[in-house]
Design a protein around this motif. Structure first.
Motif, PDB file in Angstrom:
ATOM      1  N   THR A  16      53.985 -79.544  -5.589  1.00 13.73           N
ATOM      2  CA  THR A  16      53.734 -80.955  -5.885  1.00 13.73           C
ATOM      3  C   THR A  16      54.454 -81.855  -4.892  1.00 13.73           C
ATOM      4  O   THR A  16      53.865 -82.805  -4.358  1.00 13.73           O
ATOM      5  N   LEU A  17      55.722 -81.568  -4.641  1.00  8.46           N
ATOM      6  CA  LEU A  17      56.496 -82.385  -3.709  1.00  8.46           C
ATOM      7  C   LEU A  17      55.935 -82.308  -2.286  1.00  8.46           C
ATOM      8  O   LEU A  17      55.806 -83.333  -1.611  1.00  8.46           O
ATOM      9  N   TRP A  19      52.831 -81.459  -1.365  1.00  8.42           N
ATOM     10  CA  TRP A  19      51.501 -82.056  -1.322  1.00  8.42           C
ATOM     11  C   TRP A  19      51.612 -83.577  -1.282  1.00  8.42           C
ATOM     12  O   TRP A  19      50.923 -84.238  -0.504  1.00  8.42           O
ATOM     13  N   THR A  20      52.484 -84.137  -2.126  1.00  3.93           N
ATOM     14  CA  THR A  20      52.655 -85.588  -2.170  1.00  3.93           C
ATOM     15  C   THR A  20      53.214 -86.108  -0.850  1.00  3.93           C
ATOM     16  O   THR A  20      52.729 -87.119  -0.310  1.00  3.93           O
ATOM     17  N   MET A  23      50.461 -86.000   1.802  1.00  4.54           N
ATOM     18  CA  MET A  23      49.469 -87.063   1.616  1.00  4.54           C
ATOM     19  C   MET A  23      50.026 -88.430   2.030  1.00  4.54           C
ATOM     20  O   MET A  23      49.301 -89.259   2.581  1.00  4.54           O
ATOM     21  N   MET A  24      51.299 -88.670   1.766  1.00  3.70           N
ATOM     22  CA  MET A  24      51.911 -89.935   2.197  1.00  3.70           C
ATOM     23  C   MET A  24      51.979 -90.014   3.714  1.00  3.70           C
ATOM     24  O   MET A  24      51.687 -91.045   4.306  1.00  3.70           O
ATOM     25  N   VAL A  35      52.259 -95.336  -2.792  1.00  4.94           N
ATOM     26  CA  VAL A  35      53.248 -94.357  -3.225  1.00  4.94           C
ATOM     27  C   VAL A  35      53.035 -93.998  -4.693  1.00  4.94           C
ATOM     28  O   VAL A  35      53.069 -92.824  -5.066  1.00  4.94           O
ATOM     29  N   LEU A  38      49.736 -91.919  -5.048  1.00  2.18           N
ATOM     30  CA  LEU A  38      49.903 -90.555  -4.543  1.00  2.18           C
ATOM     31  C   LEU A  38      50.865 -89.746  -5.399  1.00  2.18           C
ATOM     32  O   LEU A  38      50.698 -88.530  -5.538  1.00  2.18           O
ATOM     33  N   ALA A  39      51.859 -90.384  -5.997  1.00  2.00           N
ATOM     34  CA  ALA A  39      52.770 -89.666  -6.902  1.00  2.00           C
ATOM     35  C   ALA A  39      52.029 -89.197  -8.153  1.00  2.00           C
ATOM     36  O   ALA A  39      52.212 -88.053  -8.608  1.00  2.00           O
ATOM     37  N   CYS A  41      48.736 -88.714  -8.391  1.00  2.00           N
ATOM     38  CA  CYS A  41      47.800 -87.671  -7.955  1.00  2.00           C
ATOM     39  C   CYS A  41      48.532 -86.364  -7.664  1.00  2.00           C
ATOM     40  O   CYS A  41      48.027 -85.282  -7.980  1.00  2.00           O
ATOM     41  N   GLY A  42      49.726 -86.449  -7.090  1.00  2.00           N
ATOM     42  CA  GLY A  42      50.518 -85.254  -6.823  1.00  2.00           C
ATOM     43  C   GLY A  42      50.899 -84.536  -8.102  1.00  2.00           C
ATOM     44  O   GLY A  42      50.875 -83.305  -8.168  1.00  2.00           O
ATOM     45  N   ALA A  43      51.257 -85.294  -9.143  1.00  2.00           N
ATOM     46  CA  ALA A  43      51.598 -84.677 -10.427  1.00  2.00           C
ATOM     47  C   ALA A  43      50.380 -83.967 -11.025  1.00  2.00           C
ATOM     48  O   ALA A  43      50.497 -82.851 -11.549  1.00  2.00           O
TER      49      ALA A  43
END
Length: 73
Positions: A16-17, A19-20, A23-24, A35, A38-39, A41-43
Protein backbone atom coordinates in the motif's frame (compact mmCIF):
# COMPACT_ATOMS: atom_id res chain seq x y z
CA UNK A 1 -3.78 -11.07 14.72
CA UNK A 2 -3.13 -14.69 13.89
CA UNK A 3 0.49 -15.66 13.42
CA UNK A 4 0.26 -17.17 9.88
CA UNK A 5 -1.30 -13.96 8.54
CA UNK A 6 1.25 -11.58 10.05
CA UNK A 7 3.67 -11.60 7.05
CA UNK A 8 0.75 -11.23 4.65
CA UNK A 9 -0.61 -8.21 6.53
CA UNK A 10 2.84 -6.63 6.71
CA UNK A 11 3.28 -7.22 2.99
CA UNK A 12 -0.09 -5.60 2.29
CA UNK A 13 0.91 -2.51 4.29
CA UNK A 14 4.25 -2.25 2.46
CA UNK A 15 2.50 -2.74 -0.89
CA UNK A 16 0.00 0.00 0.00
CA UNK A 17 2.74 2.45 0.94
CA UNK A 18 4.81 1.72 -2.16
CA UNK A 19 1.81 1.88 -4.50
CA UNK A 20 0.66 5.19 -3.00
CA UNK A 21 4.17 6.69 -3.17
CA UNK A 22 4.57 5.53 -6.78
CA UNK A 23 1.22 7.04 -7.79
CA UNK A 24 2.11 10.36 -6.13
CA UNK A 25 5.47 10.45 -7.87
CA UNK A 26 3.94 9.45 -11.21
CA UNK A 27 1.17 12.08 -11.04
CA UNK A 28 3.67 14.84 -10.26
CA UNK A 29 1.10 16.83 -8.28
CA UNK A 30 1.38 17.12 -4.52
CA UNK A 31 -1.77 19.14 -3.88
CA UNK A 32 -3.72 18.20 -0.78
CA UNK A 33 -6.67 16.88 -2.80
CA UNK A 34 -4.41 14.63 -4.85
CA UNK A 35 -2.68 13.29 -1.74
CA UNK A 36 -6.01 12.50 -0.06
CA UNK A 37 -7.45 10.81 -3.15
CA UNK A 38 -4.32 8.73 -3.70
CA UNK A 39 -4.18 7.77 -0.01
CA UNK A 40 -7.77 6.52 -0.14
CA UNK A 41 -7.14 4.69 -3.40
CA UNK A 42 -3.95 3.21 -1.94
CA UNK A 43 -5.86 1.88 1.06
CA UNK A 44 -8.45 0.27 -1.22
CA UNK A 45 -5.78 -1.24 -3.48
CA UNK A 46 -3.85 -2.55 -0.47
CA UNK A 47 -6.97 -4.15 1.00
CA UNK A 48 -7.89 -5.76 -2.32
CA UNK A 49 -4.33 -7.03 -2.73
CA UNK A 50 -4.46 -8.54 0.78
CA UNK A 51 -7.79 -10.28 0.09
CA UNK A 52 -6.58 -11.62 -3.27
CA UNK A 53 -3.30 -12.93 -1.84
CA UNK A 54 -5.05 -14.48 1.17
CA UNK A 55 -7.53 -16.25 -1.12
CA UNK A 56 -4.72 -17.47 -3.37
CA UNK A 57 -2.55 -18.69 -0.48
CA UNK A 58 -5.51 -20.50 1.10
CA UNK A 59 -6.27 -22.08 -2.26
CA UNK A 60 -2.66 -23.25 -2.65
CA UNK A 61 -2.65 -24.66 0.90
CA UNK A 62 -0.04 -22.23 2.23
CA UNK A 63 -2.51 -20.85 4.81
CA UNK A 64 -5.05 -22.70 6.91
CA UNK A 65 -8.58 -22.43 5.60
CA UNK A 66 -11.24 -20.66 7.64
CA UNK A 67 -13.17 -23.07 9.88
CA UNK A 68 -16.91 -22.48 9.40
CA UNK A 69 -17.89 -24.61 12.40
CA UNK A 70 -17.09 -22.25 15.26
CA UNK A 71 -19.20 -24.19 17.75
CA UNK A 72 -22.19 -21.81 17.70
CA UNK A 73 -25.33 -23.67 16.67
Amino acid sequence: MSRPLLPLKAGAIIFTLLWTAWMMWWSGSFSSANVVILAVCGAVVGYLWYRAMRWQFERMGMLPRKDDSSGTS
